[in-house]
Structure formats: C-alpha cells, structure tokens
Scaffold this motif. Structure first.
Motif, mmCIF file in Angstrom:
data_model
loop_
_atom_site.group_PDB
_atom_site.id
_atom_site.type_symbol
_atom_site.label_atom_id
_atom_site.label_comp_id
_atom_site.label_asym_id
_atom_site.label_seq_id
_atom_site.Cartn_x
_atom_site.Cartn_y
_atom_site.Cartn_z
ATOM 1 N N ALA A 82 34.098 43.230 33.781
ATOM 2 C CA ALA A 82 34.993 42.486 34.672
ATOM 3 C C ALA A 82 34.232 41.392 35.416
ATOM 4 C CB ALA A 82 35.660 43.440 35.660
ATOM 5 N N THR A 122 33.136 38.573 32.976
ATOM 6 C CA THR A 122 34.312 37.794 32.583
ATOM 7 C C THR A 122 34.764 36.912 33.737
ATOM 8 O OG1 THR A 122 35.008 39.523 31.043
ATOM 9 C CG2 THR A 122 36.668 37.918 31.700
ATOM 10 N N ASP A 123 34.821 37.465 34.934
ATOM 11 C CA ASP A 123 35.183 36.699 36.128
ATOM 12 C C ASP A 123 34.225 35.517 36.305
ATOM 13 O OD1 ASP A 123 36.263 35.890 38.592
ATOM 14 O OD2 ASP A 123 35.136 37.395 39.713
ATOM 15 N N GLU A 150 39.776 34.408 28.810
ATOM 16 C CA GLU A 150 40.197 35.805 28.657
ATOM 17 C C GLU A 150 41.151 35.873 27.481
ATOM 18 O OE1 GLU A 150 40.515 39.373 28.398
ATOM 19 O OE2 GLU A 150 39.438 38.972 30.266
ATOM 20 N N ASN A 190 42.658 38.675 26.292
ATOM 21 C CA ASN A 190 43.728 39.646 26.511
ATOM 22 C C ASN A 190 44.812 38.992 27.382
ATOM 23 O OD1 ASN A 190 45.348 41.678 27.685
ATOM 24 N ND2 ASN A 190 43.712 43.184 27.549
ATOM 25 N N ALA A 229 45.380 40.805 30.788
ATOM 26 C CA ALA A 229 44.256 40.593 31.711
ATOM 27 C C ALA A 229 44.265 39.159 32.232
ATOM 28 C CB ALA A 229 42.936 40.910 31.025
ATOM 29 N N ARG A 230 44.565 38.196 31.361
ATOM 30 C CA ARG A 230 44.617 36.794 31.778
ATOM 31 C C ARG A 230 45.703 36.596 32.833
ATOM 32 N NH1 ARG A 230 44.560 34.284 27.043
ATOM 33 N NH2 ARG A 230 46.792 34.548 26.733
ATOM 34 N N TYR A 252 44.577 38.100 36.093
ATOM 35 C CA TYR A 252 43.543 37.263 36.702
ATOM 36 C C TYR A 252 44.171 36.064 37.391
ATOM 37 C CZ TYR A 252 39.172 34.749 37.342
ATOM 38 O OH TYR A 252 38.103 34.097 37.903
ATOM 39 N N PHE A 256 42.990 42.045 38.412
ATOM 40 C CA PHE A 256 42.185 41.940 37.194
ATOM 41 C C PHE A 256 41.082 42.995 37.185
ATOM 42 C CE2 PHE A 256 38.317 40.077 35.306
ATOM 43 C CZ PHE A 256 38.735 39.918 33.990
ATOM 44 N N TYR A 257 40.334 43.107 38.289
ATOM 45 C CA TYR A 257 39.267 44.105 38.379
ATOM 46 C C TYR A 257 39.841 45.517 38.281
ATOM 47 C CZ TYR A 257 35.303 41.064 39.433
ATOM 48 O OH TYR A 257 34.280 40.156 39.351
ATOM 49 N N TYR A 307 42.558 46.482 36.768
ATOM 50 C CA TYR A 307 42.952 46.692 35.370
ATOM 51 C C TYR A 307 41.736 46.999 34.507
ATOM 52 C CZ TYR A 307 44.404 45.380 30.642
ATOM 53 O OH TYR A 307 44.628 45.350 29.290
ATOM 54 N N LYS A 308 40.660 46.245 34.711
ATOM 55 C CA LYS A 308 39.456 46.437 33.905
ATOM 56 C C LYS A 308 38.813 47.805 34.157
ATOM 57 C CE LYS A 308 38.658 42.508 31.659
ATOM 58 N NZ LYS A 308 38.247 42.396 30.280
#
Length: 104
Positions: free
Chosen positions: A22, A25-26, A36, A38, A41-42, A45, A52-53, A55-56
């Motif tokens: 996470a 990616t962030d 991103e 997914n 996830a996108r 975010y 987002f975090y 979910y990850k």
C-alpha cells in the motif's frame, strides 16, 4: 514447543508486506510513476487514501484473525503462505521500480 504467539509473529510478515504494498503504491501514485491496476483500489484511492490503505490491509488482517481461531494445518494456513509469497513478490517488484525511479 510452538505457541500461538509464535504462529502470529509469522503472520505479521503478511501484514507488513501488505502495508509495504500500500505504501509503495501510494508513493508511486503520488510521484505519478505507477498506476493502480485494480479498479476498486483505484476508486478507493481517488475517494480517500485511508480507504485505500484499509482495503489493502483487509485480506491479511482477516487471514490473521482466522488463523488465531484455526488450529493445525488447514486452508487458512495455506492461504496465508500463498498470500505471503505473493506479497513478497509484489514487494520485490515495488523495490525494483522504486530503485529505478531513485536512480533517474
């Protein structure tokens, strides 16, 4: 003698690797060097980085919680091993592109 606590410590790798995924990616999204892939996830975010975090980290935390209540070798144990390996490979990928971006 193996205790429940030692088993949980092994699972902490999964949670840390998920957090690193996470975070990396962030970082990549903020630097505009990755996208991103997914769609869920996108969308999370773009809505709120905390979502987002969350979910990850959700799957590893669910597996960790289930592990605490399941004894012996089971599908939960196997899922944890597979998830840890996958997150480890993803972490290597993230380290690779982070080093590439830093080197530029």
């Amino acid at each position: 003698m193996r205790t429940a606590l030692s088993g949980i410590r092994k699972w902490q790798w999964l949670v840390w690797l998920s957090f690193f995924d996470a975070f990396a990616t962030d970082t990549g999204l903020r630097l505009q060097v990755v996208q991103e892939a997914n769609p869920l996830a996108r969308a999370l975010y773009e809505t709120n980085v905390a979502l987002f975090y969350g979910y990850k980290l959700l799957l590893p935390l669910i597996l960790l919680a289930l592990h605490r209540h399941v004894e012996g070798r089971s599908y939960i144990q196997k899922a944890g091993v597979i998830a840890t390996i996958l997150y480890g490979l993803i972490a290597l990928y993230h380290v690779g592109w982070l080093l590439f971006v830093i080197a530029e």
